[in-house]
Design a protein around this motif. Structure first.
Motif, PDB file in Angstrom:
ATOM      1  N   GLY A  43       0.815  -1.216   0.000  1.00  0.00           N
ATOM      2  CA  GLY A  43       0.000   0.000   0.000  1.00  0.00           C
ATOM      3  C   GLY A  43       0.843   1.258   0.000  1.00  0.00           C
ATOM      4  O   GLY A  43       0.537   2.231  -0.699  1.00  0.00           O
ATOM      5  N   PHE A  44       1.931   1.223   0.778  1.00  0.00           N
ATOM      6  CA  PHE A  44       2.843   2.365   0.837  1.00  0.00           C
ATOM      7  C   PHE A  44       3.437   2.653  -0.533  1.00  0.00           C
ATOM      8  O   PHE A  44       3.646   3.813  -0.906  1.00  0.00           O
ATOM      9  CB  PHE A  44       3.946   2.064   1.850  1.00  0.00           C
ATOM     10  CG  PHE A  44       4.844   3.221   2.160  1.00  0.00           C
ATOM     11  CD1 PHE A  44       4.498   4.133   3.139  1.00  0.00           C
ATOM     12  CD2 PHE A  44       6.034   3.399   1.481  1.00  0.00           C
ATOM     13  CE1 PHE A  44       5.326   5.209   3.432  1.00  0.00           C
ATOM     14  CE2 PHE A  44       6.865   4.461   1.769  1.00  0.00           C
ATOM     15  CZ  PHE A  44       6.508   5.367   2.750  1.00  0.00           C
ATOM     16  N   ALA A  45       3.702   1.587  -1.319  1.00  0.00           N
ATOM     17  CA  ALA A  45       4.281   1.754  -2.653  1.00  0.00           C
ATOM     18  C   ALA A  45       3.297   2.365  -3.632  1.00  0.00           C
ATOM     19  O   ALA A  45       3.693   3.076  -4.565  1.00  0.00           O
ATOM     20  CB  ALA A  45       4.764   0.405  -3.186  1.00  0.00           C
ATOM     21  N   GLN A  46       2.004   2.086  -3.434  1.00  0.00           N
ATOM     22  CA  GLN A  46       1.005   2.549  -4.388  1.00  0.00           C
ATOM     23  C   GLN A  46       0.729   4.050  -4.289  1.00  0.00           C
ATOM     24  O   GLN A  46       0.346   4.673  -5.281  1.00  0.00           O
ATOM     25  CB  GLN A  46      -0.308   1.789  -4.188  1.00  0.00           C
ATOM     26  CG  GLN A  46      -0.225   0.308  -4.543  1.00  0.00           C
ATOM     27  CD  GLN A  46       0.276   0.085  -5.955  1.00  0.00           C
ATOM     28  OE1 GLN A  46       1.445  -0.219  -6.183  1.00  0.00           O
ATOM     29  NE2 GLN A  46      -0.584   0.271  -6.920  1.00  0.00           N
ATOM     30  N   ILE A  47       0.916   4.639  -3.132  1.00  0.00           N
ATOM     31  CA  ILE A  47       0.561   6.054  -2.960  1.00  0.00           C
ATOM     32  C   ILE A  47       1.478   6.981  -3.756  1.00  0.00           C
ATOM     33  O   ILE A  47       0.990   7.812  -4.541  1.00  0.00           O
ATOM     34  CB  ILE A  47       0.522   6.424  -1.466  1.00  0.00           C
ATOM     35  CG1 ILE A  47      -0.565   5.598  -0.755  1.00  0.00           C
ATOM     36  CG2 ILE A  47       0.242   7.918  -1.295  1.00  0.00           C
ATOM     37  CD1 ILE A  47      -0.633   5.823   0.750  1.00  0.00           C
ATOM     38  N   PRO A  48       2.819   6.902  -3.614  1.00  0.00           N
ATOM     39  CA  PRO A  48       3.666   7.767  -4.460  1.00  0.00           C
ATOM     40  C   PRO A  48       3.531   7.459  -5.939  1.00  0.00           C
ATOM     41  O   PRO A  48       3.571   8.360  -6.782  1.00  0.00           O
ATOM     42  CB  PRO A  48       5.086   7.491  -3.956  1.00  0.00           C
ATOM     43  CG  PRO A  48       5.008   6.191  -3.249  1.00  0.00           C
ATOM     44  CD  PRO A  48       3.627   6.115  -2.673  1.00  0.00           C
ATOM     45  N   ALA A  76       8.673  12.313  -1.640  1.00  0.00           N
ATOM     46  CA  ALA A  76      10.006  12.012  -2.180  1.00  0.00           C
ATOM     47  C   ALA A  76       9.922  10.813  -3.126  1.00  0.00           C
ATOM     48  O   ALA A  76      10.551  10.796  -4.190  1.00  0.00           O
ATOM     49  CB  ALA A  76      10.983  11.733  -1.044  1.00  0.00           C
ATOM     50  N   GLY A  77       9.123   9.824  -2.752  1.00  0.00           N
ATOM     51  CA  GLY A  77       8.934   8.660  -3.611  1.00  0.00           C
ATOM     52  C   GLY A  77       8.281   9.024  -4.932  1.00  0.00           C
ATOM     53  O   GLY A  77       8.663   8.516  -5.992  1.00  0.00           O
ATOM     54  N   ALA A  78       7.282   9.910  -4.872  1.00  0.00           N
ATOM     55  CA  ALA A  78       6.624  10.356  -6.104  1.00  0.00           C
ATOM     56  C   ALA A  78       7.615  11.069  -7.018  1.00  0.00           C
ATOM     57  O   ALA A  78       7.578  10.905  -8.246  1.00  0.00           O
ATOM     58  CB  ALA A  78       5.456  11.281  -5.765  1.00  0.00           C
ATOM     59  N   LEU A  79       8.532  11.855  -6.414  1.00  0.00           N
ATOM     60  CA  LEU A  79       9.535  12.558  -7.210  1.00  0.00           C
ATOM     61  C   LEU A  79      10.512  11.566  -7.855  1.00  0.00           C
ATOM     62  O   LEU A  79      10.943  11.783  -9.000  1.00  0.00           O
ATOM     63  CB  LEU A  79      10.301  13.545  -6.331  1.00  0.00           C
ATOM     64  CG  LEU A  79      11.334  14.430  -7.039  1.00  0.00           C
ATOM     65  CD1 LEU A  79      10.667  15.277  -8.130  1.00  0.00           C
ATOM     66  CD2 LEU A  79      12.055  15.337  -6.032  1.00  0.00           C
ATOM     67  N   ILE A  80      10.823  10.477  -7.162  1.00  0.00           N
ATOM     68  CA  ILE A  80      11.696   9.455  -7.749  1.00  0.00           C
ATOM     69  C   ILE A  80      11.013   8.814  -8.947  1.00  0.00           C
ATOM     70  O   ILE A  80      11.630   8.621 -10.005  1.00  0.00           O
ATOM     71  CB  ILE A  80      12.072   8.394  -6.697  1.00  0.00           C
ATOM     72  CG1 ILE A  80      13.010   9.001  -5.642  1.00  0.00           C
ATOM     73  CG2 ILE A  80      12.735   7.188  -7.358  1.00  0.00           C
ATOM     74  CD1 ILE A  80      13.334   8.072  -4.489  1.00  0.00           C
ATOM     75  N   TYR A  81       9.739   8.488  -8.810  1.00  0.00           N
ATOM     76  CA  TYR A  81       8.986   7.929  -9.934  1.00  0.00           C
ATOM     77  C   TYR A  81       9.031   8.872 -11.137  1.00  0.00           C
ATOM     78  O   TYR A  81       9.302   8.461 -12.270  1.00  0.00           O
ATOM     79  CB  TYR A  81       7.533   7.697  -9.532  1.00  0.00           C
ATOM     80  CG  TYR A  81       7.235   6.327  -8.991  1.00  0.00           C
ATOM     81  CD1 TYR A  81       7.231   5.211  -9.815  1.00  0.00           C
ATOM     82  CD2 TYR A  81       6.935   6.144  -7.640  1.00  0.00           C
ATOM     83  CE1 TYR A  81       6.945   3.949  -9.320  1.00  0.00           C
ATOM     84  CE2 TYR A  81       6.641   4.885  -7.132  1.00  0.00           C
ATOM     85  CZ  TYR A  81       6.645   3.794  -7.979  1.00  0.00           C
ATOM     86  OH  TYR A  81       6.357   2.546  -7.491  1.00  0.00           O
ATOM     87  N   THR A  82       8.727  10.142 -10.885  1.00  0.00           N
ATOM     88  CA  THR A  82       8.693  11.126 -11.972  1.00  0.00           C
ATOM     89  C   THR A  82      10.066  11.292 -12.607  1.00  0.00           C
ATOM     90  O   THR A  82      10.185  11.399 -13.829  1.00  0.00           O
ATOM     91  CB  THR A  82       8.196  12.483 -11.444  1.00  0.00           C
ATOM     92  OG1 THR A  82       6.880  12.324 -10.895  1.00  0.00           O
ATOM     93  CG2 THR A  82       8.144  13.518 -12.555  1.00  0.00           C
ATOM     94  N   SER A  83      11.108  11.301 -11.785  1.00  0.00           N
ATOM     95  CA  SER A  83      12.472  11.492 -12.298  1.00  0.00           C
ATOM     96  C   SER A  83      12.901  10.348 -13.198  1.00  0.00           C
ATOM     97  O   SER A  83      13.478  10.569 -14.275  1.00  0.00           O
ATOM     98  CB  SER A  83      13.452  11.630 -11.126  1.00  0.00           C
ATOM     99  OG  SER A  83      13.115  12.728 -10.301  1.00  0.00           O
ATOM    100  N   ILE A  84      12.616   9.131 -12.772  1.00  0.00           N
ATOM    101  CA  ILE A  84      12.971   7.963 -13.591  1.00  0.00           C
ATOM    102  C   ILE A  84      12.198   7.997 -14.905  1.00  0.00           C
ATOM    103  O   ILE A  84      12.750   7.741 -15.987  1.00  0.00           O
ATOM    104  CB  ILE A  84      12.697   6.663 -12.812  1.00  0.00           C
ATOM    105  CG1 ILE A  84      13.674   6.549 -11.640  1.00  0.00           C
ATOM    106  CG2 ILE A  84      12.805   5.444 -13.736  1.00  0.00           C
ATOM    107  CD1 ILE A  84      13.391   5.402 -10.691  1.00  0.00           C
TER     108      ILE A  84
END
Length: 266
Positions: A70-75, A158-166
């Motif tokens: 669940g934690f992974a799905q939010i970002p 921060a996780g969402a930003l990592i997704y977007t950056s990749i």
């Protein structure tokens, strides 16, 4: 300050127009939302099937893995909601010459890309992620320290930003190779590895998803801080540092790509 207000106003106007277009076909909208919701449910069903055969996975219980999932799905849902149009840069906007329209407008080019589209399908990911985290808390995974609450939301963004950056990095390769969609698809699918403890993978895969395509920092590693008392809050700081570094790299590649863009037919 005036520039920020201007871009916020433009974003509101552009997204409002986009929402008007998708609401012309409410059935498509609802089917897309249901489809993503169903896909997430199937992922949870897989976890339950696994734990019918084994009580723990490398010492992790089902409730803990559901929290990580669940934690992974939010970002991922946040990234999907606001920056989904980057996928089209990788697949067709550059190779078809449609990127021309961004070059001609007196606005930041990256802003134009993300402001052109909002992806409501991501609400399925956000809903499932939130439900699973709340369910895990109800099952005894406790976050009572005020610092934990703050770091929880810091880690999410921060996780969402990592997704977007990749996503931005691999999509930007299209400026040189014209269509980078397959490379982006391959890299993005590695995110599924981050929904489970990295200890279950071979060393090479652990290194890949931790330091090369750092999806481990959007789910398992920060989630372990909330699940294990012996995990230091430093892990959240490392996550934020990686998010900033990868964003800077991705944006520089994107900006450089806009300078070598040749339009269609070249």
């Amino acid at each position: 300050m005036n520039t920020c207000k201007r871009y916020l106003r433009l974003y509101r106007v552009l997204i409002t127009q986009f929402l008007k277009t998708i609401m012309q076909s409410k059935v498509d909208f609802l089917m897309g939302l249901f489809g993503f919701f169903f896909a997430q449910i199937m992922g949870i069903a897989f976890l339950y099937l696994v734990f019918e055969q084994i009580p723990t996975l490398q010492g992790w219980t089902l409730d803990q893995l559901i929290f990580i999932y669940g934690f992974a799905q939010i970002p991922r849902g946040i990234d999907h909601l606001f920056t989904d149009n980057i996928w089209l840069v990788a697949w067709r906007i550059v190779i078809n010459g449609d990127f021309d329209r961004y070059m001609l407008r007196p606005m930041n080019i990256f802003f134009q890309v993300i402001a052109e589209k909002l992806q409501p399908d991501a609400l399925g990911e956000l809903l499932v992620g939130t439900i699973l985290v709340v369910r895990s808390l109800a099952k005894g995974i406790v976050i009572t320290d005020p610092l934990h609450f703050v770091l929880f939301f810091v880690s999410i963004f921060a996780g969402a930003l990592i997704y977007t950056s990749i996503k931005l990095f691999f999509a930007s390769l299209a400026f040189w190779i014209k269509s980078s969609g397959p490379f982006l698809q391959l890299a993005y699918e590695m995110a599924d590895f981050a929904k489970y403890p990295t200890e279950i993978y071979a060393k090479g895969i652990r290194f890949l998803i931790t330091w090369v395509v750092p999806f481990a920092f959007v789910a398992y590693l920060p989630a372990s801080f909330f699940l294990k008392s012996d995990t230091s809050a430093v892990i959240i700081g490392i996550e934020c540092g990686i998010a900033v570094i990868f964003w800077c790299i991705a944006y520089v590649v994107f900006d450089r790509g806009t300078h070598v863009y040749e339009s269609a037919g070249n």
